[in-house]
Enzyme design. Sequence first.
Site, PDB file in Angstrom:
ATOM      1  CG  ASP A 200      -0.060  -1.326  -4.755  1.00  0.00           C
ATOM      2  OD1 ASP A 200      -0.234  -0.922  -5.919  1.00  0.00           O
ATOM      3  OD2 ASP A 200       0.416  -0.612  -3.854  1.00  0.00           O
ATOM      4  CG  MET A 201       5.073  -2.349  -8.625  1.00  0.00           C
ATOM      5  SD  MET A 201       5.244  -2.031 -10.396  1.00  0.00           S
ATOM      6  CE  MET A 201       4.854  -0.271 -10.456  1.00  0.00           C
ATOM      7  CG  ASP A 202       4.687   2.421  -7.473  1.00  0.00           C
ATOM      8  OD1 ASP A 202       5.918   2.386  -7.649  1.00  0.00           O
ATOM      9  OD2 ASP A 202       3.870   2.606  -8.388  1.00  0.00           O
TER      10      ASP A 202
ATOM     11  CE  LYS B 101      -4.260  -0.769  -7.434  1.00  0.00           C
ATOM     12  NZ  LYS B 101      -3.033  -1.175  -6.736  1.00  0.00           N
TER      13      LYS B 101
ATOM     14  CG  ASP C 194       1.525   0.960  -0.228  1.00  0.00           C
ATOM     15  OD1 ASP C 194       2.270   1.947  -0.131  1.00  0.00           O
ATOM     16  OD2 ASP C 194       0.854   0.713  -1.261  1.00  0.00           O
TER      17      ASP C 194
END
Length: 213
Positions: free
Chosen positions: A9-11, A143, A168
């Site tokens: 995931d990124m953020d 998502k 996260d």
Amino acid sequence: MVVKAVIFDMDGVLVDSEGFWAKAELDVFSSYGVQVTDDLATQTKYMTTKEVTEFWHGRFPWENLDVPKVEQEVVSKVIELIQAEDCTMSGVQTFIKDLKSKKYKIGLATNAPLRVADAVLEKLQIRDLFDTVHSSEFEEQGKPHPAVYLTSAKQLGISPEYCIVVEDSHSGLKAAKAAGMKTIVFTNNDESINSDLADFKILSFESVQVPIL
């Protein structure tokens, strides 16, 4: 179980940027007369940028400006903050480089628009480490729907059961599980994060211990 690919995931995983989204949304939507409240903002936390913009427009319709243009204003503001602020998750570049050296396929799957992902990878200088970068903006649903992860696995050429995801959020973990993948929750030392759907846990990329890898 054999892991062949690690999808990030990124953020909140590569960059500590979730506060940037809140700030950008508040600044942009408020300028069009939206009354952004903490209660309503909580409902939008894990939506795609398009979904968030449509959410606020539905409650506080603005005139003379289309929804996509306002969405792009938010995205541009987030990119500005990412470029200007020190938001890199400590140790994440070394962690990914280590995985790459061990011949794992590496993917990025985010609800954020692709141009935000491009800005993040450029900032961290790790674009060349990723075999695929995919955004929910190219899927019908973001998502917690599994589409972004299923497409990422397809692009990597790896069956979902051989993929493990680093997330996260509960929403992201739910998406990965629905895709049939193993999961790692990255908490950044925050023990309040719901990790019920995680197979493994990483508190910090600087002191990581993941038995399955």
